[in-house]
Design an enzyme around this catalytic site. Structure first.
Site, PDB file in Angstrom:
ATOM      1  N   VAL A 157       9.206 -11.726  -6.010  1.00 51.74           N
ATOM      2  CA  VAL A 157       9.471 -12.287  -7.338  1.00 51.74           C
ATOM      3  C   VAL A 157       9.998 -13.715  -7.229  1.00 51.74           C
ATOM      4  N   SER A 165      15.984  -3.256 -13.358  1.00 57.09           N
ATOM      5  CA  SER A 165      14.807  -2.444 -13.029  1.00 57.09           C
ATOM      6  C   SER A 165      14.639  -1.369 -14.089  1.00 57.09           C
ATOM      7  N   SER A 166      13.410  -0.890 -14.260  1.00 56.75           N
ATOM      8  CA  SER A 166      13.155   0.151 -15.271  1.00 56.75           C
ATOM      9  C   SER A 166      13.830   1.457 -14.882  1.00 56.75           C
ATOM     10  N   CYS A 167      14.266   1.582 -13.621  1.00 52.82           N
ATOM     11  CA  CYS A 167      14.875   2.857 -13.206  1.00 52.82           C
ATOM     12  C   CYS A 167      16.295   3.014 -13.718  1.00 52.82           C
ATOM     13  N   TYR A 209      20.645   2.790  -6.716  1.00 55.10           N
ATOM     14  CA  TYR A 209      20.120   1.450  -7.047  1.00 55.10           C
ATOM     15  C   TYR A 209      20.298   1.215  -8.545  1.00 55.10           C
ATOM     16  N   LYS A 244      22.408  -1.697 -10.583  1.00 59.29           N
ATOM     17  CA  LYS A 244      21.749  -2.573 -11.577  1.00 59.29           C
ATOM     18  C   LYS A 244      22.450  -2.468 -12.939  1.00 59.29           C
ATOM     19  N   ASN A 280       7.631  -1.574 -12.707  1.00 60.14           N
ATOM     20  CA  ASN A 280       7.183  -1.687 -11.311  1.00 60.14           C
ATOM     21  C   ASN A 280       6.348  -2.952 -11.148  1.00 60.14           C
ATOM     22  N   LEU A 281       6.698  -3.759 -10.157  1.00 65.35           N
ATOM     23  CA  LEU A 281       6.020  -5.033  -9.939  1.00 65.35           C
ATOM     24  C   LEU A 281       5.146  -4.957  -8.691  1.00 65.35           C
ATOM     25  N   HIS A 304       6.783  -0.095  -2.180  1.00 65.56           N
ATOM     26  CA  HIS A 304       6.431   0.643  -3.394  1.00 65.56           C
ATOM     27  C   HIS A 304       5.000   1.153  -3.280  1.00 65.56           C
ATOM     28  N   ASP A 351       8.226  13.039  -6.117  1.00 67.81           N
ATOM     29  CA  ASP A 351       7.476  12.383  -7.204  1.00 67.81           C
ATOM     30  C   ASP A 351       8.305  11.314  -7.899  1.00 67.81           C
TER      31      ASP A 351
HETATM   32  N1  LIG Z   1       9.362  -5.043  -6.595  1.00 70.67           N
HETATM   33  C1  LIG Z   1       9.501  -4.301  -7.676  1.00 70.67           C
HETATM   34  O1  LIG Z   1       8.672  -3.422  -7.984  1.00 70.67           O
HETATM   35  C2  LIG Z   1      10.682  -4.510  -8.574  1.00 70.67           C
HETATM   36  C3  LIG Z   1      11.682  -5.449  -8.283  1.00 70.67           C
HETATM   37  N2  LIG Z   1      12.741  -5.586  -9.155  1.00 70.67           N
HETATM   38  C4  LIG Z   1      13.818  -6.551  -8.901  1.00 70.67           C
HETATM   39  O2  LIG Z   1      13.276  -7.848  -8.736  1.00 70.67           O
HETATM   40  C5  LIG Z   1      14.077  -8.591  -7.814  1.00 70.67           C
HETATM   41  C6  LIG Z   1      13.195  -9.137  -6.696  1.00 70.67           C
HETATM   42  O3  LIG Z   1      12.538  -8.039  -6.090  1.00 70.67           O
HETATM   43  P1  LIG Z   1      11.389  -8.324  -5.002  1.00 70.67           P
HETATM   44  O4  LIG Z   1      10.960  -9.737  -5.074  1.00 70.67           O
HETATM   45  O5  LIG Z   1      10.391  -7.231  -5.136  1.00 70.67           O
HETATM   46  O6  LIG Z   1      12.180  -8.100  -3.638  1.00 70.67           O
HETATM   47  P2  LIG Z   1      11.899  -8.680  -2.178  1.00 70.67           P
HETATM   48  O7  LIG Z   1      12.402  -7.654  -1.230  1.00 70.67           O
HETATM   49  O8  LIG Z   1      10.507  -9.176  -2.065  1.00 70.67           O
HETATM   50  O9  LIG Z   1      12.876  -9.952  -2.119  1.00 70.67           O
HETATM   51  C7  LIG Z   1      14.261  -9.757  -2.128  1.00 70.67           C
HETATM   52  C8  LIG Z   1      14.935 -11.032  -1.704  1.00 70.67           C
HETATM   53  O10 LIG Z   1      16.331 -10.801  -1.683  1.00 70.67           O
HETATM   54  C9  LIG Z   1      16.864 -11.488  -0.576  1.00 70.67           C
HETATM   55  N3  LIG Z   1      18.036 -10.788  -0.055  1.00 70.67           N
HETATM   56  C10 LIG Z   1      18.171  -9.462   0.171  1.00 70.67           C
HETATM   57  N4  LIG Z   1      19.391  -9.217   0.690  1.00 70.67           N
HETATM   58  C11 LIG Z   1      20.030 -10.431   0.803  1.00 70.67           C
HETATM   59  C12 LIG Z   1      21.297 -10.853   1.278  1.00 70.67           C
HETATM   60  N5  LIG Z   1      22.179  -9.983   1.759  1.00 70.67           N
HETATM   61  N6  LIG Z   1      21.603 -12.171   1.221  1.00 70.67           N
HETATM   62  C13 LIG Z   1      20.709 -13.067   0.748  1.00 70.67           C
HETATM   63  N7  LIG Z   1      19.487 -12.735   0.271  1.00 70.67           N
HETATM   64  C14 LIG Z   1      19.158 -11.427   0.314  1.00 70.67           C
HETATM   65  C15 LIG Z   1      15.788 -11.549   0.499  1.00 70.67           C
HETATM   66  O11 LIG Z   1      15.969 -12.759   1.215  1.00 70.67           O
HETATM   67  P3  LIG Z   1      15.295 -13.075   2.664  1.00 70.67           P
HETATM   68  O12 LIG Z   1      13.825 -12.998   2.460  1.00 70.67           O
HETATM   69  O13 LIG Z   1      15.749 -14.484   2.984  1.00 70.67           O
HETATM   70  O14 LIG Z   1      15.843 -12.046   3.615  1.00 70.67           O
HETATM   71  C16 LIG Z   1      14.505 -11.527  -0.321  1.00 70.67           C
HETATM   72  O15 LIG Z   1      13.973 -12.796  -0.450  1.00 70.67           O
HETATM   73  C17 LIG Z   1      15.173  -7.654  -7.345  1.00 70.67           C
HETATM   74  O16 LIG Z   1      16.340  -7.840  -8.118  1.00 70.67           O
HETATM   75  C18 LIG Z   1      14.584  -6.274  -7.627  1.00 70.67           C
HETATM   76  O17 LIG Z   1      15.609  -5.317  -7.833  1.00 70.67           O
HETATM   77  C19 LIG Z   1      12.847  -4.827 -10.298  1.00 70.67           C
HETATM   78  C20 LIG Z   1      11.888  -3.887 -10.599  1.00 70.67           C
HETATM   79  C21 LIG Z   1      10.727  -3.689  -9.773  1.00 70.67           C
HETATM   80  C1  LIG Z   2      10.341  -0.193  -9.133  1.00 69.75           C
HETATM   81  C2  LIG Z   2      10.970   1.156  -8.904  1.00 69.75           C
HETATM   82  O1  LIG Z   2      10.455   1.711  -7.721  1.00 69.75           O
HETATM   83  C3  LIG Z   2      11.057   2.894  -7.291  1.00 69.75           C
HETATM   84  O2  LIG Z   2      10.665   3.948  -8.112  1.00 69.75           O
HETATM   85  P1  LIG Z   2       9.201   4.531  -8.057  1.00 69.75           P
HETATM   86  O3  LIG Z   2       8.403   3.830  -9.072  1.00 69.75           O
HETATM   87  O4  LIG Z   2       9.294   6.028  -8.113  1.00 69.75           O
HETATM   88  O5  LIG Z   2       8.758   4.110  -6.589  1.00 69.75           O
HETATM   89  P2  LIG Z   2       7.418   4.091  -5.771  1.00 69.75           P
HETATM   90  O6  LIG Z   2       6.579   2.929  -6.209  1.00 69.75           O
HETATM   91  O7  LIG Z   2       7.820   4.126  -4.338  1.00 69.75           O
HETATM   92  O8  LIG Z   2       6.673   5.494  -6.118  1.00 69.75           O
HETATM   93  C4  LIG Z   2       5.966   5.661  -7.299  1.00 69.75           C
HETATM   94  C5  LIG Z   2       5.191   6.982  -7.221  1.00 69.75           C
HETATM   95  O9  LIG Z   2       4.113   6.814  -6.279  1.00 69.75           O
HETATM   96  C6  LIG Z   2       4.086   7.943  -5.398  1.00 69.75           C
HETATM   97  N1  LIG Z   2       3.428   7.576  -4.124  1.00 69.75           N
HETATM   98  C7  LIG Z   2       2.260   8.130  -3.680  1.00 69.75           C
HETATM   99  N2  LIG Z   2       1.927   7.623  -2.460  1.00 69.75           N
HETATM  100  C8  LIG Z   2       2.925   6.719  -2.151  1.00 69.75           C
HETATM  101  C9  LIG Z   2       3.107   5.887  -0.997  1.00 69.75           C
HETATM  102  O10 LIG Z   2       2.338   5.890   0.002  1.00 69.75           O
HETATM  103  N3  LIG Z   2       4.218   5.069  -1.031  1.00 69.75           N
HETATM  104  C10 LIG Z   2       5.095   5.057  -2.091  1.00 69.75           C
HETATM  105  N4  LIG Z   2       6.169   4.213  -2.050  1.00 69.75           N
HETATM  106  N5  LIG Z   2       4.948   5.878  -3.189  1.00 69.75           N
HETATM  107  C11 LIG Z   2       3.858   6.689  -3.205  1.00 69.75           C
HETATM  108  C12 LIG Z   2       5.562   8.297  -5.255  1.00 69.75           C
HETATM  109  O11 LIG Z   2       5.690   9.614  -4.746  1.00 69.75           O
HETATM  110  C13 LIG Z   2       6.026   8.174  -6.699  1.00 69.75           C
HETATM  111  O12 LIG Z   2       5.675   9.320  -7.445  1.00 69.75           O
HETATM  112  C14 LIG Z   2      12.555   2.921  -7.317  1.00 69.75           C
HETATM  113  O13 LIG Z   2      12.954   3.394  -6.060  1.00 69.75           O
HETATM  114  C15 LIG Z   2      13.097   1.583  -7.644  1.00 69.75           C
HETATM  115  O14 LIG Z   2      12.993   0.716  -6.556  1.00 69.75           O
HETATM  116  C16 LIG Z   2      12.429   0.968  -8.788  1.00 69.75           C
HETATM  117  O15 LIG Z   2      13.047   0.289  -9.563  1.00 69.75           O
END
Ligand SMILES: NC(=O)C1=CN([C@@H]2O[C@H](COP(=O)(O)OP(=O)(O)OC[C@H]3O[C@@H](n4cnc5c(N)ncnc54)[C@H](OP(=O)(O)O)[C@@H]3O)[C@@H](O)[C@H]2O)C=CC1
Ligand SMILES: C[C@H]1O[C@H](OP(=O)(O)OP(=O)(O)OC[C@H]2O[C@@H](n3cnc4c(=O)[nH]c(N)nc43)[C@H](O)[C@@H]2O)[C@@H](O)[C@@H](O)C1=O
Length: 318
Positions: free
Chosen positions: A17, A109-111, A138, A142, A167-168, A181, A271
């Site tokens: 992100v 997050s939506s969770c 988590y 949040k 979920n992104l 994810h 699930d």
């Molecule tokens: N991915 C998803 O599906 C979703 C994400 N979000 C939220 O969006 C935001 C970004 O997520 P996303 O981009 O997927 O996550 P990433 O894991 O891709 O990126 C997370 C970033 O956080 C930094 N970070 C983690 N721990 C530390 C630390 N101790 N000190 C400094 N930096 C740290 C990492 O830095 P570095 O690379 O330098 O280690 C990394 O760049 C988060 O708040 C997440 O909760 C919400 C819903 C869904």
């Molecule tokens: C963004 C959201 O993401 C997380 O929630 P989640 O949506 O449940 O996470 P997920 O993407 O890992 O799973 C979605 C669904 O998919 C199924 N599934 C099948 N096969 C695979 C598989 O191979 N990997 C994964 N990871 N899941 C799988 C899995 O069993 C589940 O039913 C939170 O922890 C939290 O981080 C949060 O905020």
């Protein structure tokens, strides 16, 4: 007011992100963006964060830093997902208040919503019932971030806001099969199985939960929207407003990757929540909407994966 030469600190600027936000702000002519890797600045350290803010004094802070993972990682490391995320967000929020930073955007997050809340999820459903056990740690972290932002708006009248992403997925996502994810995991699993003579792909759970997926560039545009506008409330859902069954997602990604083998469902794996579709009407009424539909987003993500698959620095496949 934020101008194009204001100093804007993007915490987590190398993440999926954070890097998308950086790309969009650069493209929109913002010339003064600041980012630190976790090696340069460990956001879990309150003293390091305070020192950094005293030295740099950004005009705006976008918090895209967190310990992030899929259902298995969340279920396996509850302490780290609770504590590290509280440390990171609380240090950033508190330092921003102490340094009188005018604008703060927090990403939740939506969770955070109750496991069995009515669908689609409205912002007012927060804290109305119990959470999904696989990621309640988590989610509680949040929720404390959301309440910290809300309390600062209430007590100090500052323009701090919380965006709740669904979920992104997209470029620069995490493709590690243990911590990622579902969508990036499926792209990698189907691709590698296709390359291996279409061996069976093992997926988790029953395949019956529903999930909503927003392409990361659309998430970034919602953050830019929140940066450039003073949003009237403290909490906004960000999503597409459309979801699908995990089983259907699997068939979609199998088609995109060209895998022709069997799909096997491992019912030993959780699930998670049955459904978490976001009501995005508040952001739509303000003027933001997603632009990238799921099939197009999956194709873009797969192309990026193929272009970077051998560049392990780029693709987190540890
Ligand atoms: N991915 C998803 O599906 C979703 C994400 N979000 C939220 O969006 C935001 C970004 O997520 P996303 O981009 O997927 O996550 P990433 O894991 O891709 O990126 C997370 C970033 O956080 C930094 N970070 C983690 N721990 C530390 C630390 N101790 N000190 C400094 N930096 C740290 C990492 O830095 P570095 O690379 O330098 O280690 C990394 O760049 C988060 O708040 C997440 O909760 C919400 C819903 C869904
Ligand atoms: C963004 C959201 O993401 C997380 O929630 P989640 O949506 O449940 O996470 P997920 O993407 O890992 O799973 C979605 C669904 O998919 C199924 N599934 C099948 N096969 C695979 C598989 O191979 N990997 C994964 N990871 N899941 C799988 C899995 O069993 C589940 O039913 C939170 O922890 C939290 O981080 C949060 O905020």
């Amino acid at each position: 007011m934020i101008s194009k030469d204001s100093l804007i600190y993007i915490a987590g600027h190398r993440g999926m992100v954070g890097s998308a936000i950086w790309r969009q702000l650069s493209a929109r002519g913002y010339t003064n963006l600041l980012g630190m890797t976790s090696k340069e600045l460990d956001l879990r350290s309150q003293s390091e964060v305070l020192d950094f803010f005293e030295k740099n004094k950004p005009s705006a802070v976008i918090d895209a830093a967190a310990k992030v993972g899929g259902i298995l990682a969340n279920n396996s490391y509850p302490y780290q997902f609770l504590m590290e995320n509280m440390q990171i967000q609380n240090n950033l929020i508190d330092a921003s208040l102490k340094m009188n930073i005018g604008k703060f955007i927090f990403l939740g997050s939506s969770c955070i919503y109750p496991k069995l809340a009515p669908q689609p999820l409205k912002e007012e459903y927060l804290l109305t019932d119990s959470l999904e056990p696989t990621n309640e740690w988590y989610a509680v972290a949040k929720i404390t971030g959301i309440k910290a932002v809300e309390s600062i708006r209430k007590q100090f009248g500052k323009d701090y806001v919380s965006l709740m992403p669904t979920n992104l997925y997209g470029t620069h996502d995490n493709f590690d099969l243990n911590t990622s994810h579902v969508l990036p995991a499926m792209i990698r699993k189907f691709h590698e199985a296709k390359e291996n003579n279409n061996t069976p792909v093992i997926l988790w759970g029953s395949g019956t939960p529903m999930r909503e997926f927003l392409f990361v560039d659309d998430m970034a545009s919602s953050v830019v929207f929140a940066l450039e506008n003073k949003l009237p409330e403290h909490l906004y859902n960000v999503g597409t407003g459309q979801d699908l069954m995990i089983k259907d997602l699997a068939e979609l990604i199998q088609k995109v990757t060209g895998h022709t083998g069997e799909i096997v469902w491992d019912s030993e794996k959780p699930d998670g929540t049955p459904r978490k579709l976001m009501d995005v009407s508040k952001m739509h009424e303000l003027g933001w909407k997603h632009t990238i539909e799921l099939e197009d987003g999956i194709a873009k993500t797969y192309q990026w994966f193929l272009q970077n698959i051998n560049n392990f620095k780029e693709v987190k496949m540890r």
